[in-house]
Design a protein around this motif. Structure first.
Motif, PDB file in Angstrom:
ATOM      1  N   ILE A  62     129.962 -72.449  55.356  1.00 31.71           N
ATOM      2  CA  ILE A  62     130.205 -71.434  53.855  1.00 31.71           C
ATOM      3  C   ILE A  62     131.042 -70.189  54.437  1.00 31.71           C
ATOM      4  CG2 ILE A  62     129.038 -69.910  52.359  1.00 31.71           C
ATOM      5  CD1 ILE A  62     126.581 -72.095  52.804  1.00 31.71           C
ATOM      6  N   VAL A  63     130.754 -69.805  55.577  1.00 35.04           N
ATOM      7  CA  VAL A  63     131.722 -68.650  56.143  1.00 35.04           C
ATOM      8  C   VAL A  63     132.985 -68.933  56.367  1.00 35.04           C
ATOM      9  CG1 VAL A  63     131.967 -67.181  58.068  1.00 35.04           C
ATOM     10  CG2 VAL A  63     129.610 -67.626  57.006  1.00 35.04           C
ATOM     11  N   GLN A  64     133.212 -70.273  56.957  1.00 39.44           N
ATOM     12  CA  GLN A  64     134.754 -70.641  57.174  1.00 39.44           C
ATOM     13  C   GLN A  64     135.519 -70.936  55.775  1.00 39.44           C
ATOM     14  OE1 GLN A  64     134.318 -73.956  59.578  1.00 39.44           O
ATOM     15  NE2 GLN A  64     134.138 -72.904  61.591  1.00 39.44           N
ATOM     16  N   ALA A  65     134.751 -71.592  54.870  1.00 35.84           N
ATOM     17  CA  ALA A  65     135.172 -71.816  53.588  1.00 35.84           C
ATOM     18  C   ALA A  65     135.600 -70.279  52.895  1.00 35.84           C
ATOM     19  CB  ALA A  65     134.369 -72.670  52.846  1.00 35.84           C
ATOM     20  N   LEU A  66     134.966 -69.552  52.781  1.00 38.81           N
ATOM     21  CA  LEU A  66     135.245 -68.126  52.225  1.00 38.81           C
ATOM     22  C   LEU A  66     136.228 -67.547  52.813  1.00 38.81           C
ATOM     23  CD1 LEU A  66     131.451 -66.880  51.611  1.00 38.81           C
ATOM     24  CD2 LEU A  66     133.037 -67.548  49.948  1.00 38.81           C
ATOM     25  N   ARG A  67     136.219 -67.551  54.137  1.00 42.20           N
ATOM     26  CA  ARG A  67     137.565 -67.126  55.047  1.00 42.20           C
ATOM     27  C   ARG A  67     138.717 -67.644  54.488  1.00 42.20           C
ATOM     28  NH1 ARG A  67     136.698 -67.444  61.269  1.00 42.20           N
ATOM     29  NH2 ARG A  67     137.064 -69.530  60.546  1.00 42.20           N
ATOM     30  N   THR A  68     138.830 -69.050  54.318  1.00 41.90           N
ATOM     31  CA  THR A  68     139.993 -69.515  54.096  1.00 41.90           C
ATOM     32  C   THR A  68     140.481 -68.935  52.736  1.00 41.90           C
ATOM     33  OG1 THR A  68     139.457 -71.362  55.560  1.00 41.90           O
ATOM     34  CG2 THR A  68     141.198 -71.857  53.807  1.00 41.90           C
ATOM     35  N   ARG A  69     139.451 -69.085  51.831  1.00 37.95           N
ATOM     36  CA  ARG A  69     139.890 -68.500  50.497  1.00 37.95           C
ATOM     37  C   ARG A  69     140.239 -66.994  50.353  1.00 37.95           C
ATOM     38  NH1 ARG A  69     138.771 -71.249  46.211  1.00 37.95           N
ATOM     39  NH2 ARG A  69     138.843 -70.480  44.005  1.00 37.95           N
ATOM     40  N   PHE A  70     139.614 -66.123  50.960  1.00 36.68           N
ATOM     41  CA  PHE A  70     140.035 -64.913  50.897  1.00 36.68           C
ATOM     42  C   PHE A  70     141.282 -64.411  51.572  1.00 36.68           C
ATOM     43  CE2 PHE A  70     135.344 -63.480  51.082  1.00 36.68           C
ATOM     44  CZ  PHE A  70     135.116 -63.609  49.555  1.00 36.68           C
ATOM     45  N   ARG A  71     141.680 -65.530  52.544  1.00 37.46           N
ATOM     46  CA  ARG A  71     143.150 -65.132  53.353  1.00 37.46           C
ATOM     47  C   ARG A  71     144.018 -66.073  52.551  1.00 37.46           C
ATOM     48  NH1 ARG A  71     141.830 -65.932  59.914  1.00 37.46           N
ATOM     49  NH2 ARG A  71     140.484 -63.931  60.191  1.00 37.46           N
ATOM     50  N   ARG A  72     143.486 -66.670  51.430  1.00 39.96           N
ATOM     51  CA  ARG A  72     144.646 -67.327  50.644  1.00 39.96           C
ATOM     52  C   ARG A  72     145.369 -68.475  51.603  1.00 39.96           C
ATOM     53  NH1 ARG A  72     144.841 -65.159  45.577  1.00 39.96           N
ATOM     54  NH2 ARG A  72     144.195 -62.824  45.753  1.00 39.96           N
ATOM     55  N   GLU A  73     144.621 -69.189  52.345  1.00 43.43           N
ATOM     56  CA  GLU A  73     145.287 -70.196  53.253  1.00 43.43           C
ATOM     57  C   GLU A  73     145.622 -71.218  52.343  1.00 43.43           C
ATOM     58  OE1 GLU A  73     143.025 -70.988  56.563  1.00 43.43           O
ATOM     59  OE2 GLU A  73     143.079 -68.962  57.319  1.00 43.43           O
ATOM     60  N   VAL A  76     141.344 -77.263  49.848  1.00 44.99           N
ATOM     61  CA  VAL A  76     140.562 -77.918  49.106  1.00 44.99           C
ATOM     62  C   VAL A  76     139.478 -77.379  48.753  1.00 44.99           C
ATOM     63  CG1 VAL A  76     141.634 -80.094  49.656  1.00 44.99           C
ATOM     64  CG2 VAL A  76     139.840 -79.560  50.633  1.00 44.99           C
ATOM     65  N   LYS A  77     138.712 -77.690  47.714  1.00 49.08           N
ATOM     66  CA  LYS A  77     137.137 -77.062  47.423  1.00 49.08           C
ATOM     67  C   LYS A  77     136.195 -77.718  48.378  1.00 49.08           C
ATOM     68  CE  LYS A  77     137.749 -76.221  42.341  1.00 49.08           C
ATOM     69  NZ  LYS A  77     137.331 -76.281  41.105  1.00 49.08           N
ATOM     70  N   ARG A  78     135.408 -76.719  49.060  1.00 48.97           N
ATOM     71  CA  ARG A  78     134.524 -77.064  50.089  1.00 48.97           C
ATOM     72  C   ARG A  78     133.186 -76.730  49.408  1.00 48.97           C
ATOM     73  NH1 ARG A  78     137.872 -74.785  54.993  1.00 48.97           N
ATOM     74  NH2 ARG A  78     135.873 -74.840  56.132  1.00 48.97           N
ATOM     75  N   GLY A  79     132.889 -76.789  48.305  1.00 46.33           N
ATOM     76  CA  GLY A  79     131.531 -76.471  47.844  1.00 46.33           C
ATOM     77  C   GLY A  79     130.525 -77.393  47.339  1.00 46.33           C
ATOM     78  N   GLY A  80     129.589 -77.489  46.776  1.00 51.03           N
ATOM     79  CA  GLY A  80     128.727 -78.371  46.347  1.00 51.03           C
ATOM     80  C   GLY A  80     127.759 -79.096  47.637  1.00 51.03           C
TER      81      GLY A  80
END
Length: 724
Positions: A342-353, A357-361
């Motif tokens: 969850i932390v890594q997915a949020l970091r990727t999103r905040f950094r606009r990398e 792909v979506k990593r939720g659910g």
């Protein structure tokens, strides 16, 4: 020194060793007891719902004595009752059992407090926290004290392996073989991870720099675990065109990692070869899609659908979860991995990398299952197999492949996974020293992964949308997404005893089997797409397609995201189409315009030609574009690290083999296809028993197969009988 003196000296040395061992064990027990008692005292001070003394108790001494008694009772119950609980709950899905660890531990703590005089009480939810903390601290203390104690480490491994290790006190002198598969780790990636002064994988780097040799091998067109493992373990991956495909005669959707499909594919391979598989003789299969003929299996998809006494697919769970410290550690690591994702997915999103792909659910849970539960259980099962002295073990570690699909093959997230996998390999290496026979470790992969933005992200439409547009059918305004079809998803389903994924779970593209019968079925397998027309019996020809859908082939071939497509012509046989009217006639070698296969390497034509003759090849096989400068492809699934077709690192797997074995192939000779890897591994197994078939004979087989694809498969049984 005389023999008698030497004997007396040896006996005195043995007595001293035994006393040191027993004394060390006693000190470790006392240390763990002390730490557990202190943990109880600290938790009693911190948690308002937990107290150690009865209402009339006073003084720190009373609390300390009560803590010591409570910790001792909890330790005894964990050692005596926990294995019985796990055995009784073995029929519970292992995935669920891992989540129940906290509650079972809490129940044991409540019972321990009931058995301890004046121990006080704890609320049930508090007991869960206290029990988890006690198990974690005692496990950490025990591990710290046993780091440099080989005998203690040996006893821990024997307990992990259970009765199997005790039955194998002495083993044969001939070496056993461990085949350890790092799922999705390509040849070039392994070189990078083991190079430099501070390699990502120091254990593998040490092997590569000394005892082992590294050899690349090229996968088949279908560069994915189903095709590679079936070929490696069972010697034939004929008629396996992709990760998933549609069979017209039955209307069935076959997906390689589903239990029923895996069982059927294995049955077909055994029927085709007349041989049970690579592991038929005293072998074990751990964490694989197929059994390889092994009697001992754990987390094997092809037997996961079976029920009854002969299904041992979850037998490896007991060997691991019977130790409460191990079970707690895995449960805690599971939760930590979910949080990490969850932390890594949020970091990727905040950094606009990009790409991303979506990593939720449910993905964080699926990732944790692959990187923690499957890894721990598979490693424990392999250690148990070694201590039992098994002849051949094949195990798949899927952690890297699962994370790389969603983070990218060379992302920092996957670097962390590679480091943890290296520690698992180091654990297996240490355990091999205590096995009753020597072991050779062969490290290999089933494919690599190629990076790149998804087809949908890059072009704004899916392959299904493009096919529908070419057929003159309406295209949805809002393109649907195709979730990842990675192996761990169905492994988690099997562990949960959930029904297999149905249409709509990500297997087919939006224009899939749920569409009307007149509509094409479009399936994705990484950057390989399959298009079938169910209303046309047999394989549709190019000429028939042009009559029915005049714009389809040109629409696909000229799209910038499509590298090439394969179609069958009534006049010219197998034809590969590319942009601007380019054609490659596979049956005659005639090329019109620029060769559509040129960017995909020298072996591309042979790989495509072999797949073309499969009975269940799709009407159209579509491979995405490939950029040789960046190595990027565009997956038709939601994966930014993908495999399944041709293009880049996904087709370059590796073998890291002990130097004392004969080379996989002579210098300069390529090693191509999972079936050739199977023959190499069979030869290495035979080398443990004495003189071998000359290497030249193996090479002749490879050259014959290259000259006449499929010839070896039809003669396989005779060849194997002669070389056994």
């Amino acid at each position: 020194m005389s023999a008698a003196g030497a004997g007396r000296s040896g006996r005195r040395g043995g007595v001293r060793t035994r006393w040191r061992t027993r004394g060390g064990a006693l000190l470790r027990v006392l240390a763990v007891w002390l730490v557990s008692s202190c943990t109880l005292l600290v938790l009693a001070a911190l948690l308002p719902d937990f107290r150690l003394r009865a209402a009339g108790g006073t003084g720190i001494t009373d609390a300390a004595v009560t803590a010591a008694l409570g910790a001792g009772a909890f330790g005894l119950l964990s050692a005596l009752v926990w294995p019985l609980l796990v055995r009784a709950l073995l029929l519970v899905p292992a995935f669920v059992l891992g989540l129940l660890v906290f509650f079972l531990n809490g129940s044991l703590l409540l019972l321990a407090l009931d058995l301890t005089p004046d121990a006080g009480r704890a609320a049930p939810e508090t007991a869960v926290i206290v029990a988890a903390a006690m198990s974690a601290t005692s496990s950490a203390t025990s591990a710290f004290l046993a780091v440099r104690d080989d005998e203690a480490y040996h006893r821990r491994l024997v307990r992990l392996a259970g009765r199997r290790a005790r039955r194998a006190a002495r083993g044969p002198d001939t070496p056993g073989t461990l085949f350890l598969q790092l799922d999705g780790v390509g040849h070039d990636l392994l070189r990078e991870a083991t190079g430099g002064d501070h390699p990502l994988m120091p254990t593998v780097a040490r092997w590569r720099g000394g005892s082992h040799r590294l050899t690349p091998w090229r996968t088949d067109w279908s560069s994915q675990t189903g095709a590679s493992q079936l070929g490696i373990l069972h010697g034939s991956n004929e008629d396996l065109p992709a990760f998933r495909w549609y069979e017209k005669e039955t209307g069935a959707l076959v997906v390689s990692n589903r239990p029923t499909s895996a069982a059927e594919l294995q049955r077909r391979a055994v029927e085709r070869t007349g041989d049970r598989g690579l592991l038929a003789h005293d072998g074990a299969s751990r964490g694989n899609l197929f059994s390889g003929g092994a009697e001992q299996v754990a987390l094997v998809m092809s037997v996961a659908a079976r029920r009854g006494r002969y299904n041992r697919s979850r037998a490896g769970y007991f060997a691991y979860f019977s130790d409460p410290a191990n079970a707690t550690r895995t449960a805690v690591s599971f939760v930590a991995e979910v949080v990490r994702e969850i932390v890594q997915a949020l970091r990727t999103r905040f950094r606009r990398e990009l790409p991303r792909v979506k990593r939720g659910g449910l993905y964080p849970v699926i990732r944790a299952f692959a990187t923690v539960v499957e890894r721990d259980v598979v490693v424990a099962a392999v250690i148990g197999d070694m201590l039992a002295g098994r002849t051949a073990v094949y195990a798949d570690l899927v952690a890297y492949d699962e994370v790389a699909h969603h983070s990218g093959p060379r992302h920092r997230d996957t670097h962390q996974v590679l480091r943890r996998l290296d520690r698992s390999l180091a654990l297996i290496e240490r355990a091999a020293r205590h096995a009753p026979r020597p072991y050779r470790v062969v490290l290999l992969s089933d494919h690599g992964q190629s990076p790149g933005a998804t087809f949908l992200e890059h072009y704004g439409l899916s392959l299904g949308d493009l096919v529908r547009a070419g057929c003159g059918l309406p295209v949805p305004r809002r393109a649907g997404r195709t979730p990842s079809g990675a192996e761990a998803r169905e492994a988690a389903r099997a562990a949960l005893h959930r029904p297999e994924g149905a249409a709509g779970d990500g297997s087919p593209d939006p224009a899939g089997p749920s569409a009307a019968a007149a509509h094409p079925i479009v399936l994705a397998s990484g950057n390989l797409g399959l298009v079938s027309f169910p209303e046309v019996p047999g394989r549709i020809t190019r000429e028939e397609l042009d009559r029915r859908h005049p714009a389809l082939l040109a629409t696909l071939a000229n799209h910038p995201g499509i590298g090439f497509l394969l179609v069958r012509s009534a006049s010219h046989g197998a034809v590969v189409l590319g942009p601007a009217g380019a054609e490659h006639h596979l049956d005659t070698g005639r090329i019109v315009g620029a060769d559509p296969l040129a960017a995909f390497g020298d072996g591309a034509a042979d790989a495509v030609r072999r797949t073309d003759r499969f009975p269940h090849v799709a009407d159209l096989m579509v491979n995405s574009a490939y950029d040789p400068r960046t190595g990027a492809v565009h997956a038709f699934e939601e994966q930014i690290g993908s495999h399944g077709g041709l293009g880049g690192a996904q087709s370059e797997a590796f073998l890291l083999w002990p130097a004392e074995l004969t080379p996989p192939a002579p210098d300069g000779e390529p090693l191509t296809g999972a079936e050739q890897v199977h023959r190499v591994l069979r030869r290495w197994l035979r080398e443990a028993d004495g003189p071998q078939q000359p290497l030249e004979a193996e090479v002749d087989e490879m050259r014959h197969e290259a000259a006449e694809p499929g010839a070896f498969s039809s003669q396989r049984r005779t060849t194997q009988d002669k070389t056994r």
